[in-house]
Design a protein around this motif. Structure first.
Motif, PDB file in Angstrom:
ATOM      1  N   ALA A  99       0.832  -1.208   0.000  1.00 64.97           N
ATOM      2  CA  ALA A  99       0.000   0.000   0.000  1.00 64.97           C
ATOM      3  C   ALA A  99       0.872   1.264   0.000  1.00 64.97           C
ATOM      4  O   ALA A  99       0.371   2.365   0.167  1.00 64.97           O
ATOM      5  N   GLY A 100       2.185   1.076  -0.150  1.00 64.27           N
ATOM      6  CA  GLY A 100       3.096   2.225  -0.239  1.00 64.27           C
ATOM      7  C   GLY A 100       3.450   2.841   1.103  1.00 64.27           C
ATOM      8  O   GLY A 100       3.967   3.964   1.152  1.00 64.27           O
ATOM      9  N   GLY A 101       3.174   2.129   2.202  1.00 60.19           N
ATOM     10  CA  GLY A 101       3.355   2.722   3.532  1.00 60.19           C
ATOM     11  C   GLY A 101       4.631   2.301   4.241  1.00 60.19           C
ATOM     12  O   GLY A 101       5.488   1.611   3.687  1.00 60.19           O
ATOM     13  N   PRO A 194      -2.546  -3.471  -5.642  1.00 61.57           N
ATOM     14  CA  PRO A 194      -2.926  -2.079  -5.480  1.00 61.57           C
ATOM     15  C   PRO A 194      -1.878  -1.151  -6.073  1.00 61.57           C
ATOM     16  O   PRO A 194      -0.683  -1.381  -5.918  1.00 61.57           O
ATOM     17  N   ALA A 195      -2.344  -0.142  -6.754  1.00 64.97           N
ATOM     18  CA  ALA A 195      -1.401   0.799  -7.358  1.00 64.97           C
ATOM     19  C   ALA A 195      -0.851   1.729  -6.289  1.00 64.97           C
ATOM     20  O   ALA A 195      -1.561   2.172  -5.414  1.00 64.97           O
ATOM     21  N   SER A 196       0.437   1.962  -6.344  1.00 57.09           N
ATOM     22  CA  SER A 196       1.027   2.988  -5.480  1.00 57.09           C
ATOM     23  C   SER A 196       2.343   3.358  -6.154  1.00 57.09           C
ATOM     24  O   SER A 196       2.867   2.572  -6.918  1.00 57.09           O
ATOM     25  N   PRO A 197       2.919   4.520  -5.925  1.00 61.22           N
ATOM     26  CA  PRO A 197       4.195   4.784  -6.589  1.00 61.22           C
ATOM     27  C   PRO A 197       5.181   3.699  -6.183  1.00 61.22           C
ATOM     28  O   PRO A 197       5.198   3.295  -5.021  1.00 61.22           O
ATOM     29  N   PRO A 198       5.979   3.161  -7.105  1.00 60.17           N
ATOM     30  CA  PRO A 198       6.880   2.077  -6.739  1.00 60.17           C
ATOM     31  C   PRO A 198       7.857   2.519  -5.651  1.00 60.17           C
ATOM     32  O   PRO A 198       8.314   3.659  -5.651  1.00 60.17           O
ATOM     33  N   LEU A 199       8.116   1.613  -4.712  1.00 60.02           N
ATOM     34  CA  LEU A 199       9.043   1.944  -3.625  1.00 60.02           C
ATOM     35  C   LEU A 199      10.472   1.972  -4.143  1.00 60.02           C
ATOM     36  O   LEU A 199      10.811   1.256  -5.084  1.00 60.02           O
ATOM     37  N   THR A 200      11.287   2.781  -3.515  1.00 66.77           N
ATOM     38  CA  THR A 200      12.702   2.861  -3.899  1.00 66.77           C
ATOM     39  C   THR A 200      13.570   2.578  -2.682  1.00 66.77           C
ATOM     40  O   THR A 200      13.076   2.544  -1.542  1.00 66.77           O
ATOM     41  N   LEU A 201      14.860   2.436  -2.919  1.00 62.55           N
ATOM     42  CA  LEU A 201      15.778   2.113  -1.824  1.00 62.55           C
ATOM     43  C   LEU A 201      15.795   3.180  -0.739  1.00 62.55           C
ATOM     44  O   LEU A 201      16.049   2.897   0.424  1.00 62.55           O
ATOM     45  N   GLY A 202      15.505   4.421  -1.110  1.00 61.30           N
ATOM     46  CA  GLY A 202      15.547   5.511  -0.130  1.00 61.30           C
ATOM     47  C   GLY A 202      14.273   5.613   0.703  1.00 61.30           C
ATOM     48  O   GLY A 202      14.237   6.335   1.708  1.00 61.30           O
TER      49      GLY A 202
END
Ligand code: AMP
Length: 553
Positions: A99-101, A194-202
């Motif tokens: 969920a991008g959290g 669920p769509a969410s901006p893809p997570l990054t290493l930061g």
């Protein structure tokens, strides 16, 4: 150039081992996706005896992420998890990321004020906790916080058959809360991803509140980059792969459990065996039955396993990859375990702020013991990691001299949540000032002498509690011991030991004092002994010396 720049420890890594590693995925979630693609049918979790496969875990977490979003949880929001070692922990972790959290890992031992402080500090929007903890603690404090999504669950879920250990557990849902399994079921199959901006290493993966053995809790921000790196360290250092099985000996909420159980298992595709709460006999049974090959925990947990009634009936021959961290280890304890079960316990050292290990004893190596202090080495810095021992002026000290460990590497968190001043103070320029005091020997092995503040000052003579504790561990009746400085009119401070004895053993204060007197300088041996049934500990098994000290004043 300082000796630390030459990384004299690299020679201990072993033949054919990498000196540096790189993370291979853009986030922990991407690592999980890859594992699901490779091992969908393999168990990801074994809860007592009930398995959940990686494929099933993927579906459960898609559904929970969908459920969270439908309740208003958005990318960047914080979800607090306050649970013991149950499948819902890993489900919540992955669903939060889907969920991008950010997952806030909260100790289930917290009392009202402490829980309110962490929920408020993190600004958590959602909470997942047990029905029991909701009624006992969380319900009273969520009103003071921003927690709008209130989800409860039970240790009786995700089981084919409730084991005897859970005979006392009862369902007791408050209708004011959402039930985790119902929320999942309502969203199963509805939204595949669920769509969410893809997570990054930061991006921040976890907010982990530091143990609180010193000062107030602060939320360390362990990023996906930090977590992927240390999960990869576990994999490489202990040669873990999908054929391994990890037993969750450490509490999952602590950084050791988050990385050394959940994250590394997600990365390599091995099952995590969990049993709700630590129970020595039950743990031994599951380790044997499920053929656990790897575990990590505080040394106090290993001591409890050795002293369990069923210990002599258990075959733990598959359990060969063992690490213990978080607290000092007496060399005598390692010997006792090895004699009993045949395997060597590798010391591992790190902090919440180093996302688990910065140092570790390489697989197949044995930690040397410092001849002066008697301390067991905490190992050598792991891949890509630089550690310096610095004096009060901040300058590097030569090998053999005692100073503070200052650590830099891909595992060091970028800072504390909403605390720029504390971040600047503890991690200036990305180098973590650990507050731990020790030395590196000429061969590149590191030794922790103690935390700065635990040092006891007896008439100007410095006593490190661990020194005295190690001596007492050499006594056959001693089960656990913690040493603190207590006020003394004449010497300023004097040495006091709190001791618990092994079941069925006996010893008097005079006997133990005489035992130490024989083994150490006159200013060091304990002048007072107090017998206790159990030492006070943090939930991760760290002895709370502060609490023992406070009892004296
Ligand atoms: P935590 O943030 O709860 O992981 O606590 C970190 C602290 O635990 C360190 O600063 C050390 O004081 C202590 N610690 C961690 N690993 C070890 C170890 N192997 N031996 C002795 N103390 C340790």
């Amino acid at each position: 150039m300082s000796v630390y720049d030459q990384r004299p420890w690299l020679k201990h890594y072993g033949e054919g081992r990498p000196r540096e590693i790189e993370v291979e995925h853009p986030s922990m979630l991407a690592a999980f996706d890859r594992t699901v693609a490779r091992f969908a049918d393999k168990p990801a979790i074994v809860y007592f005896d009930t398995p959940i496969s990686f494929g099933e875990l993927d579906e459960l977490t898609d559904a929970l992420a969908g459920g969270l979003r439908s309740e208003g949880f958005a990318a960047g929001d914080r979800l607090a998890v306050c649970l013991q070692n149950v499948p819902q922990f890993l489900i919540a972790m992955l669903a939060t990321w889907k969920a991008g959290g950010i997952m806030v890992s909260v100790s289930p031992m917290l009392k009202h004020r402490e829980l309110a402080a962490q929920l408020t500090d993190s600004g958590a929007r959602a909470l997942i906790t047990f029905e029991s903890l909701w009624r006992e603690v969380a319900r009273d404090v969520v009103g003071e916080t921003e927690v709008a999504i209130r989800i409860t669950t039970s240790e009786l879920d995700f089981l084919d058959q409730p084991p005897a250990q859970l005979a006392g557990s009862r369902r007791d849902r408050d209708p004011e809360t959402l039930d985790l399994v119902e929320l999942i079921d309502a969203h199963r199959g509805v939204e595949r991803r669920p769509a969410s901006p893809p997570l990054t290493l930061g991006d921040v993966a976890f907010l982990t509140y530091t143990s609180g053995t010193t000062g107030p809790s602060k939320g360390a921000m362990n990023t996906h980059g930090n977590v992927l790196f240390t999960a990869s360290v576990y994999r490489e250092w202990f040669e873990l792969d999908e054929h391994d099985v990890v037993f969750a000996l450490a509490p999952l909420f602590h950084i050791t459990g988050l990385i050394g159980h959940l994250s590394v298992a997600t990365l390599v595709g091995m099952p995590v065996v969990m049993n709700h709460r630590f129970d020595p006999d039950g743990s031994l049974e599951l380790i044997e039955r499920h053929g656990a090959t790897f575990t990590i925990g505080a040394i106090t947990a290993f001591i409890a396993l050795m002293n369990a009634g069923s210990a002599s009936d258990r075959d733990l021959t598959r359990l060969t990859k063992i690490a213990s961290g978080g607290a000092p280890i007496a060399p005598a304890t390692l010997e006792a375990w090895e004699t009993r079960f045949g395997a060597y316990i590798h010391n591992i050292y790190g902090l919440t702020e180093t996302t688990s290990p910065s140092h570790w004893v390489p697989l197949g190596k044995r930690a040397p013991v410092d001849p002066d202090s008697g301390a067991l080495s905490v190992g050598v810095p792991v891949f890509n990691t630089d550690v310096r021992v610095v004096g009060d002026d901040g300058d590097d000290l030569p090998p053999g001299e005692i100073g503070e460990f200052v650590t830099s590497g891909p595992q060091v968190v970028p800072g504390y949540w909403n605390k720029p001043e504390e971040t600047e103070h503890a991690i200036p320029g990305g180098a973590l000032h650990t507050g731990d005091v020790g030395l590196m020997d000429a061969d590149g092995w590191f030794y922790l002498v103690d935390r700065k503040k635990d040092q006891i000052n007896v008439s100007g003579y410095k006593v490190w509690p661990r020194d005295v504790e190690d001596a007492l561990y050499g006594h056959s009746a001693v089960r656990e011991v913690a040493v603190v400085g207590v006020p003394d009119d004449y010497r300023g401070e004097t040495v006091k030991a709190f001791v618990s004895l092994k079941p069925g053993e006996s010893a008097t204060s005079d006997e133990l004092i005489a035992f130490c007197k024989q083994r150490m300088a006159a200013y060091k041996y304990p002048r007072q002994i107090e017998f206790v049934d159990e030492l006070p500990k943090t939930a991760s098994g760290k002895v709370l010396r502060r609490e023992l000290r406070d009892r004296q004043s």
